[in-house]
Design an enzyme around this catalytic site. Structure first.
Site, PDB file in Angstrom:
ATOM      1  N   HIS A 166       0.820  -1.211   0.000  1.00  0.00           N
ATOM      2  CA  HIS A 166       0.000   0.000   0.000  1.00  0.00           C
ATOM      3  C   HIS A 166       0.853   1.260   0.000  1.00  0.00           C
ATOM      4  O   HIS A 166       2.063   1.231   0.254  1.00  0.00           O
ATOM      5  CB  HIS A 166      -0.950   0.005   1.203  1.00  0.00           C
ATOM      6  N   CYS A 182       2.771  -4.731   7.016  1.00  0.00           N
ATOM      7  CA  CYS A 182       2.469  -4.441   5.616  1.00  0.00           C
ATOM      8  C   CYS A 182       3.683  -3.810   4.931  1.00  0.00           C
ATOM      9  O   CYS A 182       4.593  -3.286   5.574  1.00  0.00           O
ATOM     10  CB  CYS A 182       1.264  -3.515   5.508  1.00  0.00           C
TER      11      CYS A 182
END
Length: 206
Positions: A166, A182
């Site tokens: 992301h 992440c």
């Protein structure tokens, strides 16, 4: 005189041949691609890219792998993400990764892609940071949303891994280990990766 001309011509030819690929494998740099831009109604701010180490700038590099083009390979030690391209090349992006205790590795696939996604902190994160409870129902998209401008959702044979590739508004976290697992990219880079990566793409996290 003729010999000198031949030597000069040979030198020019060699310089031309080397101009496209540096000794570190870089073929082309995209350091000018971090300016302000309007995207889906949001005005992304420019990135002071000169403050980001050059190796983390988006660039096309020589990359030797047996994985097929379209595969995404994440090197958490070097803080690079590679999108494999044909002819022994890859698009390389600088990334931020999970801090100690939140690292992970394995193989997954891109199951979903979202533009300006909603961020919902997992219950474990809310337990560690109670102030995030207000976003239990989801934080709306926006410039300060932790998922940034794009998110690629990673699934494996057991379903949703909970991990994402992301964007992030925190450009200075690139090259660092400070996320909750992440893989984060500069917003301008995740937009570029989003356009290139396909649903179903194989993702290998080293």
């Amino acid at each position: 005189m003729r010999t000198r001309a031949i030597v000069v011509a040979a030198g020019l030819a060699l310089a031309t041949a080397l101009a496209g690929c540096t000794s570190d494998g870089t073929i082309s740099m995209f350091s000018s691609s971090y300016g302000s831009k309007k995207d889906s109604g949001y005005q992304l701010p420019s990135i002071p890219i000169s403050k980001v180490p050059r190796k983390y700038h988006r660039q096309t590099v020589r990359y030797d792998t047996k994985e097929k083009p379209g595969t995404i390979i994440v090197d958490t030690n070097e803080k690079f993400l590679y999108l494999v391209m044909p002819e022994g090349k890859a698009m390389r992006y600088g990334i931020g990764v999970g801090r100690e205790g939140f690292e992970w590795k394995g193989t997954a696939r891109v199951a979903m892609k979202r533009e300006w996604p909603t961020w919902t902190p997992p219950s474990e994160m809310i337990g560690r940071q109670p102030e995030l409870a207000k976003w239990r129902g989801g934080m709306p998209p926006g410039l300060m949303n932790p998922l940034g401008a794009r998110a690629l959702y990673l699934f494996n044979k057991n379903g949703d891994t909970g991990y994402r590739l992301h964007g992030t508004p925190e450009w200075n976290s690139i090259g660092q280990a400070m996320s909750s697992g992440c893989i984060r990219l500069i917003n301008q880079d995740i937009i570029d990766l989003y356009e290139r990566a396909e649903n179903g793409a194989k993702v290998i996290v080293l």
